[in-house]
Scaffold this active site. Sequence first.
Site: not given
Length: 453
Positions: A105, A244, A246, A248
Amino acid sequence: MSKQYFGTDGIRGKVGEHPITPDFVMRLGYAAGRVLASADSKTKRPAVLIGKDTRISGYMFEAALEAGLSAAGVDVLLVGPMPTPAVAYLTRALRAQAGIVISASHNPYYDNGIKFFSAEGAKLPDAIEHAIEAELDKPMQVMESAKLGKARRIDAAAGRYVEFCKSTFPSNLDLRGLKIVLDCAHGATYHVAPDVFHELGAEIIAIGNKPDGLNINEQVGSTHPQALQKAVVEHQADLGIAFDGDGDRVMMVDAGGNLLDGDQLLYIIALGLYAKGKLKGGVAGTLMTNLALEHALAKHQIPFARANVGDRYVLELLNERNWKLGGENSGHILTLDKHTSGDAIIAALQVLHALKQSGKTLTQMRAELVLYPQVLINVTYQPKANQAKLDLSMPQLQEAVKSAEAELKGTGRVLLRASGTEPKIRVMVEGQDAKLVQKLAEEIAEVVKTVAT
């Protein structure tokens, strides 16, 4: 029963340190494959979809997972770098039995992690995670050659996800006339987000869109919005959007370079849905959601409820109440009438939909919700013998909290909570008076220090 490896959002850690090692990840793939194969007896050969962000270690872990799943007799669908919510969508769209995301992430490149989605595009139930961990304790028994899983790349994955994102924006609206700066954090959205917004008609200026395996989240993206704020002003753009690593989490910036966090974006989406009579139920936030959002929603008689910190808990609350909209101030926003998981691109599109619908700019909408000052102090302590965490029900602590709440006189709130990963007590005070909030937070933190030593 506690889990040994799975946390609230999969398995995560530093690359090369257990459990984020190639041998463990291969065994994890094998264990997951065995559980999936036994869980769906009607499927002769289950299929699992694997996506990843742009970290250099993603290549290594992709190969390890592929080997483990194949050894268990599970077919593998490889989609390459793809946002986490894209994997959730593609798992459903391609009728796979599960989806796996290789990502840490918003963490730096030297971290990585593995998280799973069910066939429905939701996070795995605890029972399945327990079953995978139990399988990890057993030796690997490779299937006979004729029953090994096969792997293939899905070349059209990015295009399918772009079309899915666009489908969540009304077909009678477009983004023509808007100049938007997109910050892709050198992460998984770098090759899909610009296409989504460009194809809807916006003029796009992309930054953070040149991943090299080592620069993900490095001074860019939703956790480092300064680059976006500067770019929006320099390019005289109407607004900016930051994702961000990834894809989400989302933050936005107005034309003046002012940052809007998840609470403010959640308010804009809620108001847009409310105005059209399409807000189903209320809005879910977390213990950290700014009190100003709760007060602003109350003026429109929109119900609001708080979950524990973490998008998993927001999702649980939404499902429990059959609501569709919720999120965190970190930028995790769930729009369950659009997608099964938090999706930064889709959340940004819902904000833009609300702006188009209202005829207002992001600057004007931002002015409608002024967040209250919020002070967070982390107090580190040394746990005493036979004490896992500090007891927050101690009379001294409760008295300090009650005293602070009395001084706030209903214009703010106090929150004490223990960190779930380290010996720290988080002291949070918010309210309309910034000086008073700072004073009360420091006073409570001193009491915590006193009782913890």
